[in-house]
Design a protein around this motif. Structure first.
Motif, short mmCIF file in Angstrom:
data_model
loop_
_atom_site.label_atom_id
_atom_site.label_comp_id
_atom_site.label_asym_id
_atom_site.label_seq_id
_atom_site.Cartn_x
_atom_site.Cartn_y
_atom_site.Cartn_z
N SER A 276 -2.26 -12.37 20.16
CA SER A 276 -1.18 -12.22 19.19
C SER A 276 -0.99 -10.77 18.79
CB SER A 276 -1.47 -13.08 17.96
OG SER A 276 -2.69 -12.67 17.38
N HIS A 277 -2.05 -9.92 18.94
CA HIS A 277 -1.95 -8.52 18.53
C HIS A 277 -1.74 -7.59 19.72
CE1 HIS A 277 -2.74 -9.31 14.40
NE2 HIS A 277 -3.84 -9.96 14.66
N ARG A 278 -1.30 -8.13 20.84
CA ARG A 278 -1.09 -7.28 22.01
C ARG A 278 0.02 -6.27 21.74
NH1 ARG A 278 -0.25 -10.40 27.48
NH2 ARG A 278 -2.41 -10.86 27.10
N PRO A 279 -0.23 -4.97 21.97
CA PRO A 279 0.80 -3.95 21.68
C PRO A 279 2.00 -4.09 22.61
CG PRO A 279 -1.05 -2.98 22.87
CD PRO A 279 -1.45 -4.38 22.52
N THR A 280 3.13 -3.67 22.13
CA THR A 280 4.34 -3.77 22.94
C THR A 280 4.27 -2.77 24.09
OG1 THR A 280 5.31 -2.31 21.30
CG2 THR A 280 5.93 -4.62 21.18
N PRO A 281 4.65 -3.17 25.28
CA PRO A 281 4.61 -2.28 26.44
C PRO A 281 5.57 -1.11 26.31
CG PRO A 281 5.74 -4.33 26.98
CD PRO A 281 5.15 -4.49 25.60
N ILE A 282 5.28 -0.03 27.06
CA ILE A 282 6.08 1.19 26.98
C ILE A 282 7.32 1.08 27.88
CG2 ILE A 282 5.86 3.72 26.87
CD1 ILE A 282 2.87 3.36 27.26
N VAL A 283 7.53 -0.08 28.47
CA VAL A 283 8.64 -0.26 29.41
C VAL A 283 9.97 0.06 28.74
CG1 VAL A 283 9.84 -1.90 30.88
CG2 VAL A 283 7.35 -2.01 30.67
N SER A 284 10.09 -0.29 27.45
CA SER A 284 11.37 -0.07 26.76
C SER A 284 11.71 1.41 26.72
CB SER A 284 11.30 -0.64 25.35
OG SER A 284 10.22 -0.05 24.66
N ARG A 285 10.67 2.30 26.59
CA ARG A 285 10.92 3.73 26.54
C ARG A 285 11.46 4.22 27.90
NH1 ARG A 285 5.99 7.57 25.25
NH2 ARG A 285 5.79 6.31 23.40
N ASN A 286 10.89 3.71 29.00
CA ASN A 286 11.36 4.10 30.33
C ASN A 286 12.82 3.69 30.52
OD1 ASN A 286 8.90 5.15 30.92
ND2 ASN A 286 8.12 3.29 31.91
N CYS B 188 -11.34 -26.91 27.36
CA CYS B 188 -10.47 -27.91 27.96
C CYS B 188 -11.30 -28.91 28.74
CB CYS B 188 -9.45 -27.24 28.87
SG CYS B 188 -8.39 -28.42 29.74
N LEU B 189 -11.02 -30.19 28.54
CA LEU B 189 -11.78 -31.23 29.24
C LEU B 189 -11.35 -31.35 30.69
CD1 LEU B 189 -11.79 -34.01 26.51
CD2 LEU B 189 -13.72 -32.61 27.23
N LEU B 190 -10.17 -30.87 31.03
CA LEU B 190 -9.65 -31.05 32.38
C LEU B 190 -10.00 -29.86 33.28
CD1 LEU B 190 -6.15 -32.63 31.78
CD2 LEU B 190 -8.23 -33.74 32.59
N CYS B 191 -9.67 -28.62 32.88
CA CYS B 191 -9.85 -27.47 33.76
C CYS B 191 -10.99 -26.56 33.30
CB CYS B 191 -8.56 -26.66 33.87
SG CYS B 191 -8.14 -25.75 32.38
N GLY B 192 -11.56 -26.80 32.12
CA GLY B 192 -12.70 -26.01 31.68
C GLY B 192 -12.32 -24.70 31.01
N GLU B 193 -11.04 -24.49 30.74
CA GLU B 193 -10.59 -23.27 30.06
C GLU B 193 -11.23 -23.18 28.68
OE1 GLU B 193 -8.87 -20.71 30.77
OE2 GLU B 193 -7.35 -20.21 29.32
N ILE B 194 -11.73 -21.97 28.33
CA ILE B 194 -12.36 -21.77 27.03
C ILE B 194 -11.54 -20.77 26.24
CG2 ILE B 194 -14.35 -20.81 25.85
CD1 ILE B 194 -16.11 -21.94 28.05
N VAL B 195 -11.18 -21.14 25.02
CA VAL B 195 -10.42 -20.25 24.14
C VAL B 195 -11.17 -20.14 22.83
CG1 VAL B 195 -8.27 -19.92 22.90
CG2 VAL B 195 -8.23 -20.93 25.18
N ASP B 196 -11.47 -18.91 22.41
CA ASP B 196 -12.11 -18.73 21.11
C ASP B 196 -11.19 -17.94 20.19
OD1 ASP B 196 -12.53 -15.89 21.41
OD2 ASP B 196 -14.14 -16.38 22.78
N SER B 197 -11.61 -17.78 18.94
CA SER B 197 -10.75 -17.14 17.96
C SER B 197 -10.46 -15.69 18.32
CB SER B 197 -11.39 -17.22 16.58
OG SER B 197 -12.67 -16.63 16.63
N VAL B 198 -11.42 -15.00 18.98
CA VAL B 198 -11.21 -13.61 19.37
C VAL B 198 -10.11 -13.50 20.41
CG1 VAL B 198 -12.30 -11.56 20.35
CG2 VAL B 198 -13.61 -13.07 18.86
N ILE B 199 -10.14 -14.39 21.39
CA ILE B 199 -9.11 -14.38 22.43
C ILE B 199 -7.75 -14.66 21.81
CG2 ILE B 199 -8.31 -15.55 24.52
CD1 ILE B 199 -11.20 -16.12 25.20
N LEU B 200 -7.71 -15.59 20.89
CA LEU B 200 -6.43 -15.95 20.28
C LEU B 200 -5.85 -14.76 19.50
CD1 LEU B 200 -7.09 -19.57 19.02
CD2 LEU B 200 -5.62 -18.84 20.89
N SER B 201 -6.70 -14.02 18.76
CA SER B 201 -6.21 -12.89 17.98
C SER B 201 -5.79 -11.75 18.89
CB SER B 201 -7.28 -12.42 16.99
OG SER B 201 -8.40 -11.95 17.70
N ASN B 202 -6.51 -11.55 20.02
CA ASN B 202 -6.13 -10.51 20.96
C ASN B 202 -4.75 -10.78 21.55
OD1 ASN B 202 -8.41 -9.05 20.62
ND2 ASN B 202 -9.46 -9.84 22.43
#
Ligand code: ZN
Length: 65
Positions: free
Chosen positions: A48-58, A32-46
């Motif tokens: 999108s593939h984040r597992p669903t939390p166990i909160v629903s079971r509780n 990002c040119l404004l805040c310097g945030e860096i996003v790479d392909s690994v971060i993007l895939s992580n």
């Protein structure tokens, strides 16, 4: 591509990462040119593939009481 933090303009760049055992690891990402945030392909895939939390079971257990 817009920055997810500040919605500023992001530019595609090639970065060097030294975490790899084989030495330097080059990867393409977005900076990002404004805040310097860096996003790479690994971060993007992580994100999108984040597992669903166990909160629903509780919630099911609490429904019995
Ligand atoms: Zn930004």
């Amino acid at each position: 591509m817009d920055c997810q933090r500040c919605h500023g303009k992001m530019v595609e760049e090639e970065f060097s990462d030294l975490k790899d055992d084989s030495g330097s690891l080059n990867f393409r990402g977005w900076r990002c040119l404004l805040c310097g945030e860096i996003v790479d392909s690994v971060i993007l895939s992580n994100r999108s593939h984040r597992p669903t939390p166990i909160v629903s079971r509780n919630r099911k257990i609490m429904a019995y009481h």
